[in-house]
Design a protein around this motif. Structure first.
Motif, PDB file in Angstrom:
ATOM      1  N   SER A  94       0.837  -1.198   0.000  1.00 37.65           N
ATOM      2  CA  SER A  94       0.000   0.000   0.000  1.00 37.65           C
ATOM      3  C   SER A  94       0.875   1.252   0.000  1.00 37.65           C
ATOM      4  CB  SER A  94      -0.931   0.027   1.218  1.00 37.65           C
ATOM      5  OG  SER A  94      -0.187   0.156   2.418  1.00 37.65           O
ATOM      6  N   PHE A  95       0.271   2.367  -0.307  1.00 38.59           N
ATOM      7  CA  PHE A  95       0.939   3.668  -0.186  1.00 38.59           C
ATOM      8  C   PHE A  95      -0.118   4.754  -0.087  1.00 38.59           C
ATOM      9  CE2 PHE A  95       0.386   3.028  -4.740  1.00 38.59           C
ATOM     10  CZ  PHE A  95      -0.001   4.263  -5.224  1.00 38.59           C
ATOM     11  N   ARG A  96       0.281   5.881   0.433  1.00 37.25           N
ATOM     12  CA  ARG A  96      -0.621   7.019   0.528  1.00 37.25           C
ATOM     13  C   ARG A  96       0.189   8.301   0.359  1.00 37.25           C
ATOM     14  NH1 ARG A  96      -0.109   5.141   5.869  1.00 37.25           N
ATOM     15  NH2 ARG A  96       0.647   6.695   7.370  1.00 37.25           N
ATOM     16  N   TYR A  97      -0.482   9.329  -0.118  1.00 34.24           N
ATOM     17  CA  TYR A  97       0.183  10.621  -0.269  1.00 34.24           C
ATOM     18  C   TYR A  97      -0.835  11.741  -0.135  1.00 34.24           C
ATOM     19  CZ  TYR A  97      -1.616  10.678  -5.086  1.00 34.24           C
ATOM     20  OH  TYR A  97      -2.430  10.668  -6.184  1.00 34.24           O
ATOM     21  N   TYR A  98      -0.328  12.926   0.147  1.00 33.42           N
ATOM     22  CA  TYR A  98      -1.197  14.078   0.316  1.00 33.42           C
ATOM     23  C   TYR A  98      -1.356  14.784  -1.023  1.00 33.42           C
ATOM     24  CZ  TYR A  98      -3.189  18.438   1.992  1.00 33.42           C
ATOM     25  OH  TYR A  98      -4.022  19.519   2.186  1.00 33.42           O
ATOM     26  N   ASP A  99      -2.584  14.878  -1.482  1.00 40.40           N
ATOM     27  CA  ASP A  99      -2.910  15.549  -2.729  1.00 40.40           C
ATOM     28  C   ASP A  99      -3.155  17.029  -2.426  1.00 40.40           C
ATOM     29  OD1 ASP A  99      -4.271  16.652  -4.984  1.00 40.40           O
ATOM     30  OD2 ASP A  99      -4.837  14.639  -5.613  1.00 40.40           O
ATOM     31  N   LYS A 100      -2.226  17.886  -2.834  1.00 41.78           N
ATOM     32  CA  LYS A 100      -2.331  19.309  -2.524  1.00 41.78           C
ATOM     33  C   LYS A 100      -3.529  19.956  -3.212  1.00 41.78           C
ATOM     34  CE  LYS A 100       2.637  19.974  -1.785  1.00 41.78           C
ATOM     35  NZ  LYS A 100       3.865  20.686  -2.254  1.00 41.78           N
ATOM     36  N   LYS A 101      -3.824  19.547  -4.449  1.00 38.70           N
ATOM     37  CA  LYS A 101      -4.935  20.155  -5.178  1.00 38.70           C
ATOM     38  C   LYS A 101      -6.274  19.841  -4.519  1.00 38.70           C
ATOM     39  CE  LYS A 101      -2.861  20.494  -9.780  1.00 38.70           C
ATOM     40  NZ  LYS A 101      -2.999  20.098 -11.212  1.00 38.70           N
ATOM     41  N   GLN A 102      -6.438  18.592  -4.100  1.00 40.59           N
ATOM     42  CA  GLN A 102      -7.700  18.195  -3.505  1.00 40.59           C
ATOM     43  C   GLN A 102      -7.698  18.340  -1.987  1.00 40.59           C
ATOM     44  OE1 GLN A 102      -9.254  14.472  -4.906  1.00 40.59           O
ATOM     45  NE2 GLN A 102      -8.659  14.855  -7.011  1.00 40.59           N
ATOM     46  N   GLU A 103      -6.510  18.656  -1.430  1.00 42.96           N
ATOM     47  CA  GLU A 103      -6.356  18.876   0.008  1.00 42.96           C
ATOM     48  C   GLU A 103      -6.861  17.673   0.814  1.00 42.96           C
ATOM     49  OE1 GLU A 103      -8.364  22.575   0.748  1.00 42.96           O
ATOM     50  OE2 GLU A 103      -6.600  23.753   0.194  1.00 42.96           O
ATOM     51  N   ARG A 104      -6.376  16.524   0.450  1.00 51.41           N
ATOM     52  CA  ARG A 104      -6.745  15.303   1.169  1.00 51.41           C
ATOM     53  C   ARG A 104      -5.689  14.229   0.931  1.00 51.41           C
ATOM     54  NH1 ARG A 104      -9.162  11.201  -1.923  1.00 51.41           N
ATOM     55  NH2 ARG A 104      -9.576  11.760  -4.101  1.00 51.41           N
ATOM     56  N   VAL A 105      -5.692  13.233   1.812  1.00 54.21           N
ATOM     57  CA  VAL A 105      -4.787  12.096   1.669  1.00 54.21           C
ATOM     58  C   VAL A 105      -5.449  11.056   0.775  1.00 54.21           C
ATOM     59  CG1 VAL A 105      -3.620  10.208   2.860  1.00 54.21           C
ATOM     60  CG2 VAL A 105      -3.716  12.477   3.915  1.00 54.21           C
ATOM     61  N   ARG A 106      -4.700  10.567  -0.193  1.00 55.05           N
ATOM     62  CA  ARG A 106      -5.201   9.520  -1.086  1.00 55.05           C
ATOM     63  C   ARG A 106      -4.496   8.218  -0.751  1.00 55.05           C
ATOM     64  NH1 ARG A 106      -5.599  12.107  -7.051  1.00 55.05           N
ATOM     65  NH2 ARG A 106      -6.671  10.119  -7.376  1.00 55.05           N
ATOM     66  N   TYR A 107      -5.283   7.166  -0.614  1.00 61.18           N
ATOM     67  CA  TYR A 107      -4.775   5.895  -0.128  1.00 61.18           C
ATOM     68  C   TYR A 107      -4.949   4.808  -1.190  1.00 61.18           C
ATOM     69  CZ  TYR A 107      -4.509   1.709   2.869  1.00 61.18           C
ATOM     70  OH  TYR A 107      -4.198   0.496   3.421  1.00 61.18           O
ATOM     71  N   PHE A 108      -3.884   4.037  -1.442  1.00 60.64           N
ATOM     72  CA  PHE A 108      -3.900   2.984  -2.454  1.00 60.64           C
ATOM     73  C   PHE A 108      -3.465   1.658  -1.826  1.00 60.64           C
ATOM     74  CE2 PHE A 108      -3.499   6.928  -4.622  1.00 60.64           C
ATOM     75  CZ  PHE A 108      -4.063   6.782  -5.874  1.00 60.64           C
ATOM     76  N   ARG A 109      -4.141   0.582  -2.242  1.00 65.95           N
ATOM     77  CA  ARG A 109      -3.773  -0.753  -1.787  1.00 65.95           C
ATOM     78  C   ARG A 109      -3.627  -1.683  -2.983  1.00 65.95           C
ATOM     79  NH1 ARG A 109      -7.324  -2.663   3.352  1.00 65.95           N
ATOM     80  NH2 ARG A 109      -5.982  -4.471   3.015  1.00 65.95           N
TER      81      ARG A 109
END
Length: 215
Positions: free
Chosen positions: A72-87
């Motif tokens: 898994s990984f996650r990162y902060y999306d500055k444009k959408q101002e939220r953390v996006r999570y991938f599995r």
């Protein structure tokens, strides 16, 4: 006239190339490797090839990870101002092809709702154009540019098969799914309604589990 047409074609081509960029910008994030190692730093996700690029800092060497390296990984999306999570999930693309792939998690629970970028041009949410689809409502990039999936009983099911493969299972759980749909005007063919329905189902199913009732 020809000059205007050529200008329009060039402009549309430039917009298409900009929108179809197959990877995200560098963002602060966290990676969980297949060996359960936690790596913090900067992440760039190439969704066209399902590859994650990582560097501890801007000056450090670049590392590249595929689906065989990460869970898994996650990162902060500055444009959408939220953390996006991938599995990573195992996905059966056809009757003969099964492979691991990264899916973005929209909802995580007994039933998970997932999505993958489909490569369509990403129109800005402020775009005033309307698209003639179903209710003639304006479709957001969140719907246009992604393929959606439901993770149910260990299987990844395309959201377009929701009515045929997911809804019957939900109805059989005796959690008043049809009543909830009728009360709130939910339709099984719409992404937003599917998300609301799964959120409701997860809450009811979790209540049953908490009460010691097996699903």
């Amino acid at each position: 006239m020809k000059k205007l047409l050529l200008t329009a074609i060039v402009a549309l081509g430039a917009v298409g190339l900009a929108c179809a960029a197959p990877q995200t910008a560098w963002s602060a994030g966290v990676i969980i490797t297949a060996d359960e190692e936690v790596l913090q730093g900067e992440i760039r996700y190439n969704y066209a090839h399902d590859i994650v690029m990582y560097r501890a800092t801007t000056d450090d060497n670049l590392q590249t990870f595929s689906t065989s390296h990460l869970t898994s990984f996650r990162y902060y999306d500055k444009k959408q101002e939220r953390v996006r999570y991938f599995r990573r999930y195992t996905h059966q693309e056809s009757d003969y092809i099964t492979r691991p792939a990264f899916f973005e998690v929209v909802l995580l629970g007994n039933i998970s709702y997932l999505r993958k970028h489909n490569g369509a041009a990403y129109f800005d949410p402020t775009d005033s154009r309307r698209f003639a689809v179903k209710r003639s409502e304006r479709l957001s990039p969140e719907v246009m540019c992604y393929d959606y999936y439901v993770q149910l009983n260990g299987k990844i099911i395309r959201a377009r098969q929701f009515k045929r493969k997911v809804l019957p299972w939900l109805v059989n759980q005796n959690i008043a799914v049809k009543d909830h749909m009728k009360e709130h005007g939910l339709r099984s063919g719409y992404v937003g309604d599917q998300i609301r329905l799964i959120r409701y189902a997860n809450a009811r199913l979790q209540s049953r589990l908490s009460a010691g009732i097996k699903l």
